[in-house]
Write a protein that holds these residues in place. Structure first.
Motif, short mmCIF file in Angstrom:
data_model
loop_
_atom_site.label_atom_id
_atom_site.label_comp_id
_atom_site.label_asym_id
_atom_site.label_seq_id
_atom_site.Cartn_x
_atom_site.Cartn_y
_atom_site.Cartn_z
N GLU A 30 0.83 -1.21 0.00
CA GLU A 30 0.00 0.00 0.00
C GLU A 30 0.87 1.26 0.00
O GLU A 30 0.54 2.25 -0.68
CB GLU A 30 -0.93 0.01 1.22
CG GLU A 30 -2.08 -0.98 1.12
CD GLU A 30 -3.04 -0.84 2.27
OE1 GLU A 30 -2.77 -0.03 3.19
OE2 GLU A 30 -4.08 -1.54 2.26
N THR A 39 -6.04 5.17 -11.27
CA THR A 39 -6.83 4.20 -10.52
C THR A 39 -6.38 2.78 -10.86
O THR A 39 -6.09 2.48 -12.03
CB THR A 39 -8.32 4.35 -10.85
OG1 THR A 39 -8.73 5.68 -10.53
CG2 THR A 39 -9.15 3.35 -10.05
N TYR A 40 -6.30 1.93 -9.87
CA TYR A 40 -5.94 0.54 -10.13
C TYR A 40 -6.84 -0.39 -9.31
O TYR A 40 -7.39 -0.01 -8.27
CB TYR A 40 -4.47 0.27 -9.81
CG TYR A 40 -4.10 0.38 -8.35
CD1 TYR A 40 -4.22 -0.72 -7.49
CD2 TYR A 40 -3.62 1.58 -7.82
CE1 TYR A 40 -3.87 -0.62 -6.16
CE2 TYR A 40 -3.28 1.69 -6.49
CZ TYR A 40 -3.40 0.60 -5.66
OH TYR A 40 -3.07 0.69 -4.33
N ARG A 41 -6.96 -1.60 -9.79
CA ARG A 41 -7.69 -2.64 -9.08
C ARG A 41 -6.68 -3.69 -8.64
O ARG A 41 -5.80 -4.08 -9.41
CB ARG A 41 -8.72 -3.30 -9.98
CG ARG A 41 -9.45 -4.49 -9.33
CD ARG A 41 -10.20 -5.32 -10.35
NE ARG A 41 -10.75 -6.53 -9.75
CZ ARG A 41 -11.05 -7.63 -10.42
NH1 ARG A 41 -10.86 -7.68 -11.73
NH2 ARG A 41 -11.53 -8.68 -9.80
N SER A 42 -6.76 -4.15 -7.40
CA SER A 42 -5.83 -5.17 -6.90
C SER A 42 -6.60 -6.32 -6.29
O SER A 42 -7.61 -6.10 -5.61
CB SER A 42 -4.87 -4.56 -5.87
OG SER A 42 -5.59 -4.06 -4.75
N TRP A 43 -6.14 -7.52 -6.53
CA TRP A 43 -6.80 -8.71 -6.00
C TRP A 43 -5.88 -9.92 -6.12
O TRP A 43 -4.81 -9.85 -6.72
CB TRP A 43 -8.12 -8.95 -6.72
CG TRP A 43 -8.06 -9.55 -8.11
CD1 TRP A 43 -8.35 -10.83 -8.48
CD2 TRP A 43 -7.67 -8.87 -9.33
NE1 TRP A 43 -8.20 -10.99 -9.84
CE2 TRP A 43 -7.79 -9.82 -10.38
CE3 TRP A 43 -7.26 -7.57 -9.63
CZ2 TRP A 43 -7.48 -9.51 -11.70
CZ3 TRP A 43 -6.95 -7.27 -10.96
CH2 TRP A 43 -7.07 -8.21 -11.95
N ILE A 56 -2.44 -6.60 -9.97
CA ILE A 56 -3.09 -5.30 -10.13
C ILE A 56 -3.40 -5.09 -11.61
O ILE A 56 -2.71 -5.62 -12.50
CB ILE A 56 -2.24 -4.12 -9.60
CG1 ILE A 56 -0.98 -3.93 -10.44
CG2 ILE A 56 -1.91 -4.30 -8.15
CD1 ILE A 56 -0.26 -2.62 -10.13
N MET A 58 -4.63 -1.90 -14.39
CA MET A 58 -4.83 -0.47 -14.62
C MET A 58 -5.16 -0.25 -16.09
O MET A 58 -4.62 -0.95 -16.96
CB MET A 58 -3.56 0.31 -14.25
CG MET A 58 -3.09 0.12 -12.83
SD MET A 58 -1.50 0.91 -12.50
CE MET A 58 -1.91 2.64 -12.67
N ASN A 60 -5.91 3.41 -18.10
CA ASN A 60 -6.26 4.81 -18.20
C ASN A 60 -6.25 5.27 -19.65
O ASN A 60 -6.22 6.46 -19.95
CB ASN A 60 -5.29 5.66 -17.38
CG ASN A 60 -5.87 7.00 -16.96
OD1 ASN A 60 -7.02 7.06 -16.52
ND2 ASN A 60 -5.10 8.07 -17.11
N SER A 90 0.03 2.55 -18.27
CA SER A 90 -1.42 2.36 -18.27
C SER A 90 -2.15 3.50 -18.97
O SER A 90 -3.35 3.39 -19.25
CB SER A 90 -1.94 2.24 -16.83
OG SER A 90 -1.70 3.42 -16.09
N TYR A 96 -1.34 -5.08 -16.70
CA TYR A 96 -1.37 -6.01 -15.56
C TYR A 96 0.04 -6.12 -14.99
O TYR A 96 1.03 -6.07 -15.72
CB TYR A 96 -1.80 -7.42 -15.99
CG TYR A 96 -3.23 -7.57 -16.41
CD1 TYR A 96 -4.22 -7.90 -15.49
CD2 TYR A 96 -3.60 -7.39 -17.74
CE1 TYR A 96 -5.55 -8.06 -15.88
CE2 TYR A 96 -4.92 -7.54 -18.15
CZ TYR A 96 -5.88 -7.88 -17.21
OH TYR A 96 -7.20 -8.03 -17.61
#
Length: 224
Positions: A30, A39-43, A56, A58, A60, A90, A96
Motif C-alpha cells: 500500500e 486508478t488501479y484494481r488489486s486482488w 493489479i 490499470m 487509463n 497504463s 497487468y
C-alpha cells in the motif's frame, strides 16, 4: 543501564524485522502503490493449482481493445518494482502486473531442487494466471529473473505473446556436475558451501535485521 537498553532495542528490532507477515506485506504494498496516480484494481488471482497470485490491473487509456501489457518483476522484486512505470504505461493501454509465486504477496510454495522443474513451475503458474485473468494475447515485459521466465514462457506458449520485451534479463548457466571434482577446494570451503546451499539467497539480508535495511539502502544509493 544504557548498554542494556541499546541491546534490548537492537535485539527487539531484530526480532521484529526477521519474521514477516501478510499484514507487513500488505502495508508495504500500500505504501509503495500510494505513489501511483491512476486508478488501479488489486486482488488475488486463484489458479487451478491452488496458488494465490497478487495482481493489479490499470487502464487509463480509454481503450479495452488494445493488447494488454503484462509486467513480470525480477529476483527479490514484486509489483512495487514497477511503481515509476505504472502510470505512464497504463495511459497507453491496459496493464497487468503480478507477484510471481514465492515473491511479494503471492503464494510461498516449496520449489523443486531441480532447476528445470522449478522453471516449469514458474512458467506454468504464469500460464494458469493468464487463463484465470482471461487475457488472450499480451505484450510481455520481463525484468531480470522475470525476463528469463518471460522468455521461457514465450517458448512454451508463443501463441499467447504478441511482443516480448526483456529488460536486463538474466538466468543461470547449466550446472557443471563435475565442477567440484575438477577443482581441489579446501575442506572448510566445501563445508561452508554445503551449509549455504540450504539457505534462501536473501536469508543473509533478512538475518542482518535492521542493519540489513541500512546496508541495502546504502548499496542502492551508491549504485545509481
Amino acid at each position: 543501564m544504557i548498554s542494556e537498553l541499546l541491546a534490548s532495542y537492537w535485539f527487539g528490532g531484530w526480532l521484529r524485522w526477521v519474521p514477516t507477515s501478510n499484514e507487513m506485506l500488505r502495508a508495504a504494498e500500500e505504501k509503495i502503490l500510494g505513489y501511483v496516480r491512476n486508478t488501479y484494481r488489486s486482488w488475488f488471482v486463484k489458479t487451478k493449482s491452488g496458488d494465490r497470485i497478487r495482481t493489479i490491473f490499470m487502464n487509463n487509456s480509454e481503450s479495452d481493445d488494445k493488447t494488454p501489457i503484462v509486467l513480470v518483476h525480477g529476483m527479490a522484486g514484486g509489483i512495487g518494482l514497477w511503481v515509476q512505470n505504472l502510470d505512464a504505461l497504463s495511459n497507453v493501454r491496459p496493464l497487468y502486473a503480478f507477484d510471481l509465486i514465492g515473491f511479494g504477496r503471492s503464494t510461498r510454495r516449496k520449489f523443486p531442487s531441480n532447476a528445470d522443474d522449478s522453471e516449469k513451475e514458474f512458467v506454468n503458474s504464469i500460464e494458469e494466471w493468464r487463463e484465470e485473468v482471461g487475457v488472450d494475447k499480451m505484450i510481455l515485459v520481463g525484468h531480470s529473473l522475470g525476463g528469463f521466465l518471460s522468455y521461457s514462457y514465450s517458448i512454451h506458449y508463443p501463441e499467447r505473446v504478441k511482443h516480448l520485451i526483456l529488460v536486463d534479463p538474466w538466468g543461470f548457466p547449466e550446472r557443471d556436475v563435475d565442477f567440484y571434482e575438477k577443482h581441489d577446494f579446501p575442506l572448510w570451503l566445501k563445508v561452508v558451501r554445503q551449509i549455504m546451499i540450504t539457505f534462501n539467497p536473501l536469508s543473509g539480508l533478512r538475518a542482518a535485521g535492521p542493519f540489513g535495511k541500512k546496508d541495502f539502502i546504502s548499496y542502492a544509493s551508491n549504485s545509481e
